[in-house]
Scaffold this active site. Structure first.
Site, PDB file in Angstrom:
ATOM      1  N   PHE A  23     -20.296 -20.318  18.940  1.00  0.00           N
ATOM      2  CA  PHE A  23     -20.182 -20.739  17.564  1.00  0.00           C
ATOM      3  C   PHE A  23     -19.262 -19.426  17.350  1.00  0.00           C
ATOM      4  O   PHE A  23     -19.039 -18.956  16.274  1.00  0.00           O
ATOM      5  CB  PHE A  23     -20.634 -21.485  16.959  1.00  0.00           C
ATOM      6  N   HIS A 116     -27.043 -20.908  16.536  1.00  0.00           N
ATOM      7  CA  HIS A 116     -26.147 -21.526  15.262  1.00  0.00           C
ATOM      8  C   HIS A 116     -25.774 -22.350  13.916  1.00  0.00           C
ATOM      9  O   HIS A 116     -25.110 -23.178  14.941  1.00  0.00           O
ATOM     10  CB  HIS A 116     -24.940 -20.971  15.591  1.00  0.00           C
ATOM     11  N   VAL A 117     -26.159 -22.724  12.828  1.00  0.00           N
ATOM     12  CA  VAL A 117     -26.586 -23.603  12.128  1.00  0.00           C
ATOM     13  C   VAL A 117     -24.258 -23.912  11.673  1.00  0.00           C
ATOM     14  O   VAL A 117     -24.321 -23.124  11.651  1.00  0.00           O
ATOM     15  CB  VAL A 117     -26.882 -23.461  10.611  1.00  0.00           C
ATOM     16  N   HIS A 118     -24.939 -25.207  12.092  1.00  0.00           N
ATOM     17  CA  HIS A 118     -23.539 -25.950  12.211  1.00  0.00           C
ATOM     18  C   HIS A 118     -23.633 -27.131  11.245  1.00  0.00           C
ATOM     19  O   HIS A 118     -24.382 -28.004  11.612  1.00  0.00           O
ATOM     20  CB  HIS A 118     -22.660 -26.286  13.046  1.00  0.00           C
ATOM     21  N   LEU A 119     -22.676 -27.983  10.508  1.00  0.00           N
ATOM     22  CA  LEU A 119     -22.451 -28.844   9.541  1.00  0.00           C
ATOM     23  C   LEU A 119     -21.148 -30.047  10.124  1.00  0.00           C
ATOM     24  O   LEU A 119     -20.230 -29.804  10.728  1.00  0.00           O
ATOM     25  CB  LEU A 119     -22.332 -29.132   8.108  1.00  0.00           C
TER      26      LEU A 119
END
Ligand SMILES: [Zn+2]
Length: 161
Positions: A23, A116-119
């Site tokens: 990401f 790595h945060v993701h929506l």
């Protein structure tokens, strides 16, 4: 989620994991190559390479942090504003009947890339349970991603809205 153990998910789980966060690598990548549908000041929107369904999008902050708890207010706001635009583009381009919108925090919760945060935004159709079977017979994943990318870019809401 019922698509968790489809062949595509297994492909993801078995694929080699690069040292550089995928990401983070996309932040400076070519939009057309990496299917980056839109960029904001703090987040970007891209097609998931391993979709649960056609049109599966990810909203990702540029900042490499594991949880939404680590994001500042401006980033959180833009994440949700981008989510709304993504939903609008998906509605216009693909006429889904509904959406799953959510964030997996931690590997135990199903996060594939937990650093790595993701929506996730997954469009849903009443009859979408056959999607994988239909797709496997007719098109490759890269072709489908290219088509979907073009459609969503064409239908992305303009900023003056
Ligand atoms: Zn990262």
């Amino acid at each position: 989620m019922r698509y968790l153990w489809t062949p595509w998910r297994m492909e993801f789980i078995r694929s080699p994991k690069p040292d550089v966060c995928v990401f983070c690598a996309k932040v400076h990548a070519d939009d057309d190559v990496e299917h980056i549908v839109a960029r904001g000041e703090r987040v970007y929107v891209t097609l998931n390479k391993y979709p649960y369904n056609n049109g599966h999008l990810l909203v990702i902050p540029y900042e490499h942090v594991p949880s939404i708890e680590d994001l500042d207010d401006a980033t959180l706001l833009e994440m949700m504003q981008m989510t709304n635009k993504a939903i609008q583009a998906l509605r216009a381009a693909m006429q889904p009947h509904g959406f799953n919108v959510g964030i997996n925090l931690g590997a135990e919760a199903g996060a594939g890339i937990r650093e790595h945060v993701h929506l996730h935004i997954v469009p849903r159709w009443a009859a979408d349970s056959n999607f994988m079977t239909i797709l496997a017979d007719t098109r490759t994943i890269p072709q489908l991603l290219d088509e979907t990318y073009r459609e969503l870019k064409a239908h992305w809401p303009k900023d003056d809205a």
